[in-house]
Write an enzyme that holds these catalytic residues in place. Sequence first.
Site, PDB file in Angstrom:
ATOM      1  N   ASP A  99      16.274  71.075  34.278  1.00 31.10           N
ATOM      2  CA  ASP A  99      14.831  71.156  34.524  1.00 31.10           C
ATOM      3  C   ASP A  99      14.078  71.540  33.253  1.00 31.10           C
ATOM      4  O   ASP A  99      12.975  71.044  32.997  1.00 31.10           O
ATOM      5  CB  ASP A  99      14.533  72.177  35.623  1.00 31.10           C
TER       6      ASP A  99
ATOM      7  N   ASP B  18      14.654  61.969  29.293  1.00 25.32           N
ATOM      8  CA  ASP B  18      14.781  61.371  30.619  1.00 25.32           C
ATOM      9  C   ASP B  18      16.229  60.999  30.920  1.00 25.32           C
ATOM     10  O   ASP B  18      16.644  60.970  32.078  1.00 25.32           O
ATOM     11  CB  ASP B  18      13.886  60.128  30.700  1.00 25.32           C
TER      12      ASP B  18
ATOM     13  N   ARG C 186      24.476  65.577  36.200  1.00 26.65           N
ATOM     14  CA  ARG C 186      25.736  64.996  36.678  1.00 26.65           C
ATOM     15  C   ARG C 186      26.936  65.793  36.187  1.00 26.65           C
ATOM     16  O   ARG C 186      27.894  66.010  36.931  1.00 26.65           O
ATOM     17  CB  ARG C 186      25.833  63.536  36.229  1.00 26.65           C
TER      18      ARG C 186
ATOM     19  N   SER D  73      20.128  66.826  42.656  1.00 26.79           N
ATOM     20  CA  SER D  73      19.449  67.317  43.851  1.00 26.79           C
ATOM     21  C   SER D  73      18.158  66.544  44.078  1.00 26.79           C
ATOM     22  O   SER D  73      17.660  65.842  43.194  1.00 26.79           O
ATOM     23  CB  SER D  73      19.114  68.805  43.700  1.00 26.79           C
TER      24      SER D  73
ATOM     25  N   ASP E 283       7.717  61.726  34.894  1.00 26.96           N
ATOM     26  CA  ASP E 283       7.696  60.394  34.267  1.00 26.96           C
ATOM     27  C   ASP E 283       6.305  59.787  34.380  1.00 26.96           C
ATOM     28  O   ASP E 283       5.806  59.158  33.440  1.00 26.96           O
ATOM     29  CB  ASP E 283       8.711  59.465  34.952  1.00 26.96           C
TER      30      ASP E 283
END
Length: 242
Positions: free
Chosen positions: A29, A66, A74, A80, A91
Amino acid sequence: MLNKYARAFFTRVLTPFASFLIRRGVSPDTVTLLGTAGVVAGALVFYPMGEFFWGTVVITLFVFSDLVDGNMARQLGRSSRWGAFLDSTLDRVADGAIFGGFALWYAGRGDDNLLCAVSIFCLASGQVVSYTKARGESIGLPVAVNGLVERAERLVISLVAAGFAGLHKFGVPGIQWLLPIALWIVAVGSLVTLVQRVVTVRRESAEAEAQAQAETDAQAEAEAGGEPGPAGQASRGSEAAK
């Protein structure tokens, strides 16, 4: 095409960097937020001043976040709904900043109202193209279409053209026209992609409704021609007794 091939390539290239960030305790995040902040700053600080080369350099450094944040998620096994929501939302913010930066340039020192309008159209159509897929999927449709100009194409075409157009300040003649050409390409391509997705959603919706109606009719026919209920059995029993 870019989503299928280029994304896979850069994901492999950036995996070591993602692993390095994980070892340093950085969260996916955090990478998403910092990457978006960098793109927004590069677009809204440099582009309105006509510094397309340096603006593109800054944006390019941050736009790969991104891919990095998803790679990190991963590796950590933390994929999630929240991460997907945050990534998709930011984005849209980044895309809006890029085309907003172009619009601010053409509305100001660029002095071209038509290209300002084209930039705004690119901004709006890009948001709507993304919305049509998200909305279609939210009502249970697959939206199975590969659009002509999706997000990856919009970014690559626009940023490459802007970067080269910025070389005009370094004395390269005529190259500044690459950006207007790219904006027109993105505008037309986004419109075609929007139509593709709307037509696809309409077709899939009609197919889904036809299938649901067929299932309802089949169920009604089965109930009408099925085994008799208790009342029917009792009536037939009475007739047999007579």
